[in-house]
Each structure stands twice: as C-alpha cells, then as structure tokens.
Design an enzyme around this catalytic site. Structure first.
Site, PDB file in Angstrom:
ATOM      1  N   GLU A  72       0.870  -1.178   0.000  1.00 43.78           N
ATOM      2  CA  GLU A  72       0.000   0.000   0.000  1.00 43.78           C
ATOM      3  C   GLU A  72       0.913   1.237   0.000  1.00 43.78           C
ATOM      4  OE1 GLU A  72      -3.092   1.848   3.377  1.00 43.78           O
ATOM      5  OE2 GLU A  72      -2.121  -0.098   3.656  1.00 43.78           O
ATOM      6  N   ASP A 105      -4.246   8.774  10.246  1.00 42.69           N
ATOM      7  CA  ASP A 105      -2.887   8.335  10.539  1.00 42.69           C
ATOM      8  C   ASP A 105      -2.351   8.945  11.826  1.00 42.69           C
ATOM      9  OD1 ASP A 105      -2.352   6.694   8.199  1.00 42.69           O
ATOM     10  OD2 ASP A 105      -2.567   8.547   7.075  1.00 42.69           O
TER      11      ASP A 105
END
Length: 254
Positions: free
Chosen positions: A48, A59
């Site tokens: 990814e 994140d």
C-alpha cells in the site's frame, strides 16, 4: 476482480498474507525503492503506497510526520504515479494507492483513475470518502478496474457494514481499533467479536491493520483474517535503523 483473485491465489501457499505500507517520498524515493525491494524479496504479498497529504486524519504521529516531511521535500502526485509505474513493472505483486479524497478531487477523478490504472495500481484506499458521496468515484473504479477498498471499524454497525459491502471489492480493510494508526492493538474478546461481525458481513478476504507490529500479532490473526497489515512499524524501523533493517524485520514476521 483481479485483485481478489491475485490475493486468493497467493493464499494457496500461505496461512496469512502480509501487506505493508509506505509513504511515497519518505524519507526519499530512493529509500522507497530499497524498502520495497527488501519487502518483496522477504515475502510481502501486497504493498500500500501512500500519496502524501497535509492532513492525513486516519494516521498517527509516525505516518503523519512522514506525510509532512515528504510534502516538505516537494513530493508531487505526478512523481507518485511515475514511481508506481516503475514498481509495478519490476515486481509481480499487487500495488495499491492509499490517499485522501482531496488529492483525487484536485487531480480529477477520471484522470486520476486512468493514470493509476496506467501505472499498474490494482486498488485504492481512501479513508475519508463516504460511500454516499462517491458516485463518480465508483463509476471510475468500475470503468478502469482499479479496485475500491472499503474499511470496517469497531464502531461500524451491522447495517453500515452491509452498506459498505455493497460497494466492496478485492478485500475489506478492518481497522483493528478506534483511533489512528501506530498504537499497538489489543486482541481481546471485543476484538474477536468485531472480527466475527466483519466475517459475517462479507465473503471477501479480510485485512487487519492499525497497530500490527510483531510476529505474535500476526500469529494471533492467522485463521481469523486473510491479510495482516504492517504500517507504522516499518517506518519507525527505517527512521531508527535505516532501510537495510527492513528485510530482516519482514522475515521475522513469518
């Protein structure tokens, strides 16, 4: 269907697949090249690649910093597309893009999908695009064959999982816990019940990410999910020990 078929084929020879995450341009594209080489040579099944964004809301601090440093170094979407094309030509594993919707919106959905397809990208993870707002996004996904990956979360209701499954292809990314990436996840009774709900919602392979850090974590997931996702752990490792540490770390996960 190509992505799902590829992953299921790889599962014929493995108990669980490994998917890793890198931030493009961090610490450099040259470092990305070396990290990917070591990942592939040591058994990673899918990678990814994150196109950096200034506000990566899903994140945690490790990947947030990597995004910000990559952008500060001048990383562009065009460079990410060129790099993806280079990697997909070199290595016979699926490569995915992960990014946030503003990147795609600014680039233009139709040209973004067309360019990603040309670059060999097989799937796309966009955590901040609700299915209700993705009509053109899914139209372009169908047109190009770039697989849109859906995400389940512990807060997802059974009805919401059913809605997401209607738009899901390739695999479903199961977020292991509430919050952002990076913090270690606890695989307790609540987690097992959550994974049972994920399994009941879809026949697609399940990928589990957010806080997967060790061989013990992956052993815990084996038999419960088809794919374990390693993200912040490899970025921390490159920061502390350099790119040459990635290969031995990946080997240690099996």
């Amino acid at each position: 269907m190509q992505l799902e078929q590829t992953l299921r084929k790889r599962l014929e020879n493995r108990d669980i697949l490994l998917m890793t995450h890198i931030v493009l341009g961090y610490p450099s594209f040259e470092a990305n090249r070396e990290v990917i080489r070591q990942m592939v040579e040591n058994g990673v099944d899918c990678i990814e690649m994150q196109i950096p964004f200034s506000e990566p809301m899903a994140d945690g601090p490790v990947i947030l910093k990597a995004n910000q440093d990559s952008l500060a170094a001048g990383t562009t979407v065009a460079q990410c597309m060129e790099f993806a094309e280079e990697m997909s030509a070199l290595y016979d594993i699926p490569f995915l893009f992960m990014t946030y919707y503003n990147i795609i919106f600014k680039y233009g959905e139709e040209p973004f999908f067309a360019k990603a397809k040309e670059a060999g990208i097989q799937g796309l993870i966009v955590p901040d695009l609700p299915i209700e707002m993705g009509e053109e996004f899914y139209a372009q996904a169908r047109k190009t064959g770039v697989t849109p990956i859906q995400l389940f979360a512990p807060t997802s209701t059974t009805s919401r999982m059913a809605q997401l499954t209607d738009h899901a292809e390739g695999f479903v990314y199961c977020i292991a816990r509430r919050g952002v990436t990076g913090k270690k996840s606890e695989f307790d009774t609540d987690f097992n019940e959550y994974l049972d709900r994920c399994r009941a919602a879809t026949d697609l392979p399940l990928a589990v990410g957010f806080g997967i850090q060790s061989r013990e974590d992956i052993q815990t997931l084996t038999g419960k999910a088809e794919i374990a996702v390693i993200g912040s752990a490899t970025i921390r490792l490159v920061d502390s020990d350099g790119t040459e540490a990635v290969g031995p770390f990946i080997r240690s996960l099996r």
